[in-house]
Design an enzyme around this catalytic site. Structure first.
Site, PDB file in Angstrom:
ATOM      1  N   HIS A   7      36.900  44.979  45.052  1.00  0.00           N
ATOM      2  CA  HIS A   7      36.252  44.062  44.111  1.00  0.00           C
ATOM      3  C   HIS A   7      35.110  43.266  44.722  1.00  0.00           C
ATOM      4  O   HIS A   7      35.317  42.174  45.229  1.00  0.00           O
ATOM      5  CB  HIS A   7      37.293  43.118  43.511  1.00  0.00           C
ATOM      6  CG  HIS A   7      38.277  43.838  42.654  1.00  0.00           C
ATOM      7  ND1 HIS A   7      38.130  43.961  41.296  1.00  0.00           N
ATOM      8  CD2 HIS A   7      39.393  44.531  42.979  1.00  0.00           C
ATOM      9  CE1 HIS A   7      39.128  44.683  40.809  1.00  0.00           C
ATOM     10  NE2 HIS A   7      39.912  45.046  41.814  1.00  0.00           N
ATOM     11  N   CYS A  12      36.884  49.669  40.894  1.00  0.00           N
ATOM     12  CA  CYS A  12      38.328  49.752  40.679  1.00  0.00           C
ATOM     13  C   CYS A  12      38.708  50.833  39.657  1.00  0.00           C
ATOM     14  O   CYS A  12      38.492  52.002  39.919  1.00  0.00           O
ATOM     15  CB  CYS A  12      38.860  48.367  40.298  1.00  0.00           C
ATOM     16  SG  CYS A  12      40.642  48.240  40.457  1.00  0.00           S
ATOM     17  N   GLU A  25      33.086  41.626  43.211  1.00  0.00           N
ATOM     18  CA  GLU A  25      32.898  40.385  42.449  1.00  0.00           C
ATOM     19  C   GLU A  25      33.850  39.293  42.948  1.00  0.00           C
ATOM     20  O   GLU A  25      33.766  38.152  42.491  1.00  0.00           O
ATOM     21  CB  GLU A  25      33.098  40.645  40.958  1.00  0.00           C
ATOM     22  CG  GLU A  25      34.546  40.724  40.475  1.00  0.00           C
ATOM     23  CD  GLU A  25      35.242  42.057  40.777  1.00  0.00           C
ATOM     24  OE1 GLU A  25      34.668  42.886  41.508  1.00  0.00           O
ATOM     25  OE2 GLU A  25      36.368  42.262  40.279  1.00  0.00           O
TER      26      GLU A  25
END
Lengths: 1064, 363
Positions: free
Chosen positions: B336, B251, B338
């Site tokens: 993302h 990001c 994650e």
């Protein structure tokens, strides 16, 4: 990956007759898939035994075979049509099983036909219990521990390793009979023993009980390159234990945090990847309510009922995309048809809440058990969309058309707190109303949750609705209160009942204050991208997105709501065809409907789709915005017809037959006048309101008489009464629901039942063909075997029928469709019933005659004449082949339902047999309905006295076919006396071996059991019929049906003539 | 209590006040995730923004503190259609109402969030104010709204000092330096879960200091705001680029690496925020559904193909979603992996990073 250039001719397998658990959703999926294939330039060959479907239309596929779905028939079609590929994953379980059978037998390989979509190995991995368990174990996805046992001892031993409670499911029994939940060893032994006996293969599955866990489903898509997405997830409001088809379902899940949501999503992707499914797939999970523990319940490696629901809930066309994937495309190459900008490789996100409720058939089967279990019982479903859960639930409730419009619609106020707690333990279709009453009585959330295991969040939402009821009741009805009630989608009629203020006044108060419905779009992307597909749902208190258009011609087509017995997929066929015909004639078309399983609610059928309840208020809100130039109601079954008066009040002209003429056909006095004028005879009768009046009329006419409410479809509440006592009983049942219209009592005439559908342009009529029923009058037309062309009546009778049809259509000023049922007794013809609208037989007769009568009716409504449309008026020439429509029932699914046929309709679907000879057509029709005899060549006959003569004749013919006949005492005596060898078998109450033991021996092909006149009250007959049905034995309850069956068997030979219906 | 959402174009939405009793001015963005509101609220990348959740029913499962992506909530405000009055989940610690109060975050409920989303889609991200002052004057407010900028918010969200998270089980002996520009906790968790020891550095740590600790790999985190505001950081990242240490960036980290190597970024009309964005791996052709939260993007037109080549693109709008650095053990993604909230499909990228550290090349 571009599409596979070797695929050019594709055979698509449909799902066959509509039965509970396999319904209209497959017509929707199949139709969408076929259109998608044609879009890609494929030649589509379709096979489906169900003539009521849209997919079997000539404009959907290039070649259409309405033939029994058996491997033999498919092989013949493949040999004839030489497809290069076969697509079996869109026709439900029926289609999938057939595809597999052909693959496993090597037939596909030897005929160079490739299986499109998911491979056979994959399907085996998903469907075979053991392979599935092994696969899940391999990838670390948990399943509920289970084992197939063949003895009580093994069952107890296994249960000791996994702990109580356990669920027991006997193998190969239908309707879940013999199964249950055992909480201790005593229960286990008892259920297991019974289950092992009921199972044809003597096996019972013992499984860890996960009832009460949350049931969550994911709809997943995967392409050949391994790209996966989830289309949507859904949460069942009813926890595990109720079949998802019978559950109240919400989309997306409401009570899952991101952790749970993603955990299950990842698991679903993990599974679809391991199974290497290409296309659509449904994964069902049970999630422990207070931990992260979960189990995979089931994987459907194909398009399913849930995927139809997910498609409508999100706007993502699963079947269409699955078809493109089958051709080799990857998800990122397929455009999202709603946005036109994004691709199929993106996951829909919702900015609204969707609620689905099942439509259960307990109004039809009043003796049936209402409890909901793991065996699905719903015949259909409704879906609603709103920006809040309360509103979505309220809209879904009134979409059901079961005389319910709010949580007060079933009255449990008489129950005490303690009674309610007991009542909550019963898991049935009324549970949500019981919860509402429990909340009214102050029972706390925890108690309700502990008993029902329904999540607190849903209980709270029900409580919010109950609080609103209370606020309205105690009110003053202030402007903010009214606004809030409308936000939760309380209909004006309910607000009126609760406040005591007139409905009109409430409407005025709303309009004066700008409290009107606004429409939002279903766009797959929560408004992130601009969407151009006008697929709308209503909300209150928001910006309106529905743009009023001003085309020169705009028509409103009313859909037919949820599929129920008596009003099925046929009406969706009619609505869709009418819409297409209007479109072709340059009209802007608007559909309102609430059934997620249907083609009509696909977003690209009409110019605009409003997914809304079909009540006057909901329709009026749409009319206010759209201001259509006219509406057609004659295609949407009773649901649409019922809206006629309201539409007229709104100032929307009804196109086609006028409302007063529709009334004239239903109103006894007006109709009698018309019959008198036109000189058409009918059975004598009268109209009544009370049981006393009914008895008077019945005695005047002489028994037997036919009793029925007016303005109903499917003969709901219709009965043949033979005594005053029966009149009392039936009137009591009919009057349980307040009747707006009188009840009809007619002399019962026994004769040949004849049916016609016709188009009338005001001057001329066109009758595509005359259909004749095999069963005598007394069996509902929808449950009768129907034959086209009518072959046992004389030309004189045919002429009379044509003439009467013409007279009636003219007298009723019919513009569009009319359906008439007659009785022929010798050369005499009586009229039974006239319906100036589309009927159940419209798709069937259109297909077998090749005359598209819905299209013609639509053109006539627009102003064309039959002659202008290129048809010579009158009765059309008969075909040189026979078409037999066979009713199909779902009795095995509804425990406790009486299966004997009568004037009230009970079938859920139909299939067609079409052939050069009547006998072959009949055989095909039976085969299509799943009657594939002989097997063991043993049968049981037990008939009422009046049928003994016919039983002899039929018994003799079965004997000739090699059948060993068992019969109960008096039937056996009659048969033996006439020289038909019959072995006497004891009644259930007598000593063993009884007729029941015989059935449970699993060596019986057929039971012919005709109930005594009127309602069969003998438990014996009822038990025999139920046991036969639940153990998969064919059971026939009318002598005419039995005769037809033996005729078809006498003429059976393996080879069929195949008729491409698209070429008729 | 009534509340108003006032946008810089003069549009006013009236709703009900929720959360802390205060006024706020910030950028207004929308997020299309259907679940995961707590993860959104605690994602530091939302600093300086008020988030409108497009899913209308928020708060259903309450607040499960262990799902927080940082120690506190970051958005300036929360905009929802409806807050559930009941928090229903076995892990729930409190209702979302109480959480907003505790965290001092104001918000507005009961507005037509779809209408707001459509407006932001058409006009692009706007600044706005949430207030419960019924006597507001647009003439006074609008200039203030137009003047608002998020500024260098990384300063606000980064950790104040270096700290270490050591792997407790199945250690693989790799040490990762994680530069915290507003890192979501699941980045560190994802690395630790895979056996790495992680040292977290404040955003303004000098490259020399990081390199002196001799990490096996460097991870550049997500974070809020305009990447070009982070001038100092960009220079330090340039130095990290010059080393041979494997670098993985997410990001804002991905944007900063691009800027550090001569590429450009621009502000998108209304950004990508949600859990349903398809990204395509240009090497394999495979498509993954990703979790996203960004308002800026790397300009693919201005990439120097000798420095970096696109590795991932967004299937919907074709914007850049990831870069692979030529001749370097560096790869960066805009989305993302994650997750939290959102799909876990891209977790494999952490494995790829670990492999890079192990074999010293892009696996």
């Amino acid at each position: 990956m571009p599409k596979n250039p070797n695929v050019k001719r594709v055979l698509v397998i449909g799902s066959g007759p509509i039965v509970i658990g396999q319904a209209a959703e497959f017509d929707y999926a199949g139709t969408q898939a076929c259109r998608s294939l044609k879009e890609e330039g494929m030649e589509v060959i379709l096979v489906n035994s169900n003539p009521a479907t849209i997919m079997t239309d000539r404009n959907i596929a290039d070649k259409v075979y309405i033939e029994p779905l058996t491997a033999g028939v498919l092989e013949q079609i493949i040999e004839k049509e030489r497809p290069d590929s076969i697509l079996p994953t869109l026709g439900g379980q029926a289609g999938l099983n057939l595809g597999m059978e052909l693959e496993e037998s090597g037939f596909l390989h030897s005929h160079n036909v490739r299986l499109l979509g998911t491979t056979a190995a994959t399907i085996k991995k998903a469907e075979d219990r053991q392979e599935f368990k092994d696969t899940m174990e391999k990838i670390g996805e948990p399943c509920a521990a289970s084992k197939v046992v063949e003895s009580v001892k093994d069952g107890v031993a296994f249960t000791n390793t996994i702990g109580y409670p356990v669920v027991l499911r006997p193998a190969y029994t239908l309707g879940g009979s013999g199964g249950g939940i055992a909480h201790n060893q005593t229960e286990l032994e008892s259920i297991l023993e019974n289950g092992l006996r009921l199972s044809r293969v003597g096996q019972v599955l013992v499984e860890r009980c996960i009832a009460g866990w949350k049931e969550i489903e994911y709809e997943v898509m995967r392409d050949g390159a391994g790209n996966c997405i989830t289309v949507c997830n859904m949460e069942n409001i009813d926890p595990v234990g109720v079949h998802t088809g019978d559950s109240m379902v919400v989309a997306p899940s409401q009570t899952l945090g991101d952790k749970e949501y993603q955990m299950l999503r990842s698991s679903a992707l993990n599974i679809i990847n391991e199974l290497e499914i290409t296309g659509g797939c449904n994964v069902q999970f049970a999630l422990h309510p207070t931990s992260f523990e979960y189990c995979v319940i089931e994987v459907n490696p194909r398009v399913s009922r849930s995927s139809a629901l997910a498609s409508k809930a999100t706007g993502y066309p699963i079947a269409k995309v699955a078809a493109k994937i089958a051709l080799g495309y990857t998800l990122d190459e397929i455009k999202n048809a709603i946005t036109g900008k994004t691709y199929a490789s993106f996951e829909p996100t919702l900015d609204y809440c969707v609620v689905k409720l099942p439509r259960l058939p307990f109004d039809k089967f009043i003796t049936a058990k209402r409890t909901l279990t793991t065996q699905m019982k719903a015949t259909g479903e409704v879906m609603s969309i709103c920006d809040n859960f309360e509103g979505a639930l309220m809209k879904a409730i009134r979409s059901l058309e079961q005389h319910v419009d709010c949580l007060l619609s079933y009255d449990f106020s008489g129950l005490s707190g303690e009674d309610l707690k007991e009542r909550l333990r019963i898991v049935d279709d009324q549970r949500i109303y019981v919860i509402a009453e429990a909340l009214r009585k102050g029972i706390d959330y925890d108690t309700i949750h502990e008993i029902t295991m329904i999540d607190h969040w849903f209980i709270d939402k029900i409580a919010i609705l109950v609080e609103m009821e209370q606020a309205l009741k105690t009110g003053p009805l202030t402007f903010p209160l009214l606004k809030e009630a409308k936000r939760m989608e309380f209909p004006d009629c309910v607000i009126s009942r609760l406040t005591g203020i007139g409905e009109e006044e409430i409407k005025k108060m709303r309009y004066d204050n700008g409290i009107v419905a606004a429409y939002k779009m279903v766009d797959t992307c929560a408004a992130e991208f601009e969407a151009s597909t006008p697929y709308y749902y209503s909300v209150y208190g928001s910006e309106n997105e529905a743009v009023k258009t001003d085309p020169p011609k705009k028509v409103l087509v009313l859909g037919s709501g949820p599929i129920r017995i008596g009003q099925g997929i046929e009406f969706d066929y009619c609505s869709v065809h009418a819409t297409w015909a209007f479109s072709k004639a340059g009209y802007e078309t608007i559909i309102i409907n609430n059934n997620p399983e249907t083609v009509s609610t696909d977003f690209d059928i009409a110019d605009k789709l409003y997914f809304e309840p079909l009540t006057p208020e909901d329709v009026e809100s749409i009319v206010r915005i759209e201001k259509p130039h006219g509406a057609v109601v004659q295609f949407g079954g009773q649901t649409a017809i019922k809206l006629t008066e309201s539409l007229m009040k709104m100032g929307v002209p009804i196109w086609g037959t006028k409302a007063e003429d529709v009334d004239a056909a239903e109103d006894r006095e007006l109709f009698d006048k018309i019959l008198e004028q036109t000189g058409i005879p009918r059975a004598a009768g009268g109209t009544v309101y009370t049981a006393e009046e009914a008895k008077q009329v019945a005695n005047r006419l002489g028994y037997p008489v036919l009793v029925r409410p007016s303005y109903v479809l499917g003969g709901q509440g219709m009965q043949i009464a033979i005594s005053d006592e029966e009149i009392e009983e039936f009137m009591e049942i009919i009057n349980r629901i307040a009747q707006d219209h009188p009840i009809l009592v007619d002399k019962y005439l026994q004769g040949k039942e004849i049916e016609v559908d016709a188009v009338c342009d005001g001057t001329d009529i066109l009758i595509p063909g005359i259909m004749e029923h095999i069963e005598r009058t007394g069996v509902h037309s929808g449950d009768s075997i129907s034959v086209y062309p009518a072959h046992t009546i004389t030309d004189r009778v045919k002429e009379k029928i044509g003439e009467y049809t013409r007279r009636l259509a003219k007298a009723l000023h019919v513009k569009g469709l009319i359906n008439i049922q007659f009785i022929a007794i010798g050369e005499e013809v009586y009229v039974i019933e006239v319906n100036p609208r589309s009927s159940r037989t419209v798709p069937y007769i259109s297909k077998v005659t090749g005359i598209p009568i819905v299209d013609l009716a639509t053109e006539v409504i627009i102003g064309k004449t039959i002659r202008e449309l290129g048809y010579e008026p009158g009765l059309q020439q008969e075909a040189d082949y026979f078409a037999v429509k066979m009713p199909v029932f779902s009795f095995e699914k509804i425990r406790g339902a009486e299966i004997s046929l009568g004037p009230e309709m009970k079938s859920t679907g139909e299939c067609l047999g079409i052939a050069k000879t009547f006998n072959e057509a009949l055989y095909k029709a039976f085969l299509g309905a799943g009657v594939d005899l002989p097997r063991h060549k043993q049968m049981i006959i037990t008939v009422k006295d009046a049928d003994k003569g016919e039983a002899v004749e039929i018994g003799r013919r079965f004997e000739k076919l090699g059948y060993k006949i068992y019969a109960t005492r008096s039937t056996a005596a009659a048969l033996n006396e006439a020289g038909v060898k019959a072995r006497k078998v004891n009644k259930i109450s007598q000593e063993s071996p009884t007729v029941m033991d015989l059935i449970l021996g699993h060596r019986i092909d057929l039971v012919i059991d005709t109930p005594t006149q009127g309602r069969d009250k003998s438990r014996d007959g009822f038990l025999i019929r139920r046991t036969a049905i639940e153990t998969g034995v064919n059971c026939i309850t009318a002598m005419d049906t039995a005769r037809a069956l033996v005729t078809s068997m006498e003429n059976a030979n393996g080879r069929f003539t195949l008729i491409d219906v698209a070429s008729i | 209590m009534k509340a108003f959402l006032i946008l810089e174009d003069g549009t006013v939405f009236e709703g009900i006040h929720i959360g802390a009793d205060k006024e706020m001015i910030s950028e207004i963005v929308f997020n299309t995730s259907m679940a995961g509101y707590l993860e959104v609220l605690t994602d530091p990348s939302y600093a300086g923004q008020a988030v409108c959740m497009t899913y209308p029913l928020i708060g259903n499962y309450g607040i499960c503190r262990e799902d927080m992506e940082s120690k506190q909530a970051w958005p300036a405000g929360l905009i929802v259609r409806e807050l559930s009055r009941l928090a229903s989940n076995f892990r729930s610690d409190m209702t979302i109402q109480d959480f907003l109060m505790e965290q001092g975050i104001p918000g507005i409920a009961g507005i037509d969030t779809r209408a707001l989303t459509k407006l932001l889609r058409k006009k692009g991200t706007m600044n706005g104010m949430i207030t419960s002052d019924e006597s507001y004057h647009l003439d006074e407010i609008l200039p203030k709204l137009r003047a608002y900028t998020t500024g260098n918010v990384v300063e606000k969200v980064t950790c104040s000092h270096k700290y270490e998270i050591t792997c407790e089980a199945d250690a693989i002996g790799k040490r990762v330096a994680l530069l915290d520009f507003g890192s979501k906790e699941n980045i560190a968790r994802s690395l630790v879960k895979r056996g790495c020891d992680v040292t977290v550095y404040p955003a303004f740590t000098k490259a020399e200091e990081i390199l002196a600790d001799n990490p096996d790999g460097i991870m550049l985190s997500n974070g809020p705001g305009d990447p070009k505001e982070c001038e100092g950081v960009i220079q330090e990242i340039r130095k990290l680029y010059e080393t041979e240490i494997p670098i993985f960036a997410i990001c804002l980290g991905h944007q900063l690496m691009a800027l550090a190597t001569g590429a450009d970024t621009f502000k998108m009309k209304y950004g990508h925020r949600g859990g349903n964005h398809p990204v395509k791996d240009l090497k394999t052709g495979k498509v993954y559904i990703s979790s996203q939260n960004h308002g800026y993007v790397v300009d693919m037109e201005k990439l120097d193909p000798d420095v970096a080549v696109p590795a991932f693109v967004n299937v919907n709008d074709g914007t850049n979603e990831g870069l692979s650095y030529v001749g370097k053990n560096i790869f960066t993604v805009q989305y993302h992996p994650e997750a939290c909230p959102g799909p876990q499909d891209s977790g494999y990228l952490f494995d790829r990073f670990i492999k890079m550290m192990e074999v010293g090349e892009d696996a």
